[in-house]
Design a protein around this motif. Structure first.
Motif, short mmCIF file in Angstrom:
data_model
loop_
_atom_site.label_atom_id
_atom_site.label_comp_id
_atom_site.label_asym_id
_atom_site.label_seq_id
_atom_site.Cartn_x
_atom_site.Cartn_y
_atom_site.Cartn_z
N CYS A 142 0.82 -1.17 -0.03
CA CYS A 142 -0.03 0.03 -0.13
C CYS A 142 0.81 1.22 -0.03
CB CYS A 142 -0.88 -0.12 1.35
SG CYS A 142 -1.81 1.49 1.37
N CYS A 198 -0.02 3.12 3.53
CA CYS A 198 0.45 2.64 4.89
C CYS A 198 1.59 1.82 4.96
CB CYS A 198 -0.98 2.17 5.73
SG CYS A 198 -1.44 0.60 4.86
N CYS A 240 -6.61 -0.87 -0.17
CA CYS A 240 -5.96 -1.34 0.82
C CYS A 240 -6.71 -2.20 1.81
CB CYS A 240 -5.06 -0.32 1.58
SG CYS A 240 -4.00 -0.84 2.82
N CYS A 275 -5.93 0.11 5.48
CA CYS A 275 -6.37 1.62 5.56
C CYS A 275 -7.20 1.97 4.63
CB CYS A 275 -5.22 2.28 5.52
SG CYS A 275 -4.49 2.61 3.84
N HIS A 315 -7.04 2.66 1.87
CA HIS A 315 -6.57 3.67 0.70
C HIS A 315 -6.80 3.28 -0.77
CE1 HIS A 315 -3.87 6.55 -1.26
NE2 HIS A 315 -3.31 5.65 -1.98
#
Ligand SMILES: [Zn+2]
Length: 323
Positions: free
Chosen positions: A47, A50, A66, A69, A71
């Motif tokens: 990722c 993170c 992800c 997180c 994302h």
């Protein structure tokens, strides 16, 4: 994705062996995304936000989410291909063409071979790829190294003659050249850099950036190089003025590289390179020269793509020198 990591990529497995294999592999955008994903994350997705390495959730349009997180990213986000409107198939074909042509290609040539709608698109693709030609953290030159400067005559117009408006102005630009000299003969790797003047504050930082300390540096008798031993180099200066031998005999590496560079700029690019863009052309020349003995052109395709997904995005404004 679990992928094996090989130390040296294999033709037909890691990169296409031929153009017909290329067409087989990269028939769809999904296939191109998959290939780039393997190059960008050989150990599996990491990722960008993170840093967690875990298989992401996959959403439409190639989005990777992800699991830790949430994302959202894509394989091209944060690379040379970020926000591109050009299909990846076309990008990969461009990389194939650029690396398979021994002398490279001009923007006009690329526009023609890929059937691109605009010259600007071809020009910007080539410039983005040039940004990826310098490998971060590459080793400096070692052993015996010749260093000198050469003048290049450049035109300020890069566009084809038929599309030019007004007159072009030729300018002279100074380039520092460093070449590894091999025993008993032949040349190793090179480094090139545009410099302001052939003076100590310009040439010494070039040598320090390009050549490993403890290397044996050979220059002409210019006083600009006299303090190289203070930087840890062994230094031999040959005074040309009183030398019985001409420059191409005492500094054969620099002489050879400078003449190949000039021929390349005149041949492939018709001498039409804006001085502000020269550094990127020099990067391309160094990339090609340092890989000239590579057995497979396909391997160059692989290496350039590998560097392209490890190189950050550049905007068109930035490429064109406008902020
Ligand atoms: Zn994350």
């Amino acid at each position: 994705m679990v992928s094996e990591v090989r130390t040296s990529p294999v033709a037909g497995q890691d990169y296409p062996r031929t153009w017909s294999q290329f067409l087989d592999w990269f028939g769809s955008e999904e296939a191109c995304l998959c290939y780039l994903e393997r190059l960008r994350w050989p150990h599996g997705f990491a990722c960008p936000s993170c840093g967690v390495t875990d298989e992401p959730n996959r959403a439409s349009r190639g989005r990777l989410i992800c699991r830790a997180c949430r994302h959202q990213s894509t394989v091209t986000a944060g690379t040379v291909f970020d926000k591109t409107r050009t299909p990846l198939k076309v990008w990969l074909a461009a990389v194939w063409y650029v690396t398979n042509q021994k002398q490279g290609v001009s923007a006009l040539g690329l526009q023609r071979v890929l059937g691109l709608g605009s010259y600007q698109t071809a020009w910007a693709m080539l410039h983005r790829l040039r940004r990826a030609m310098v490998r971060p953290g590459r080793d400096r030159l070692k052993g015996r190294v010749e260093v000198d400067e050469t003048y290049l005559q450049l035109s300020d117009r890069e566009r084809p003659k038929s599309k030019r408006r007004g007159k072009s102005n030729a300018t002279k630009t100074l380039v520092a050249v460093a070449v590894e000299v091999l025993e008993p003969k032949g040349f190793g790797r090179i480094r090139l850099q545009r410099i302001r003047a052939a003076s100590e504050p310009n040439v010494v930082p070039f040598v320090c950036a390009a050549v490993e300390p403890s290397a044996h540096v050979h220059t002409d008798g210019s006083a600009a190089y006299r303090y190289l031993p203070d930087e840890g180099y062994q230094h031999t200066a040959t005074v040309m003025l009183r030398a019985r031998k001409p420059a191409h005999v005492t500094m054969p590496g620099v002489h050879r590289v400078a003449s190949l560079l000039k021929r390349w700029l005149l041949g492939t690019h018709h001498g039409a390179v804006q001085p502000g863009q020269l550094d990127y052309y020099l990067d391309e020349f160094v990339f090609r020269f340092n890989r000239r003995t590579s057995r497979s052109r396909g391997l160059l395709f692989y290496r350039l793509l590998q560097q392209a997904v490890a190189t950050g995005p550049v905007t068109y404004q930035h490429l064109a020198g406008r902020r």
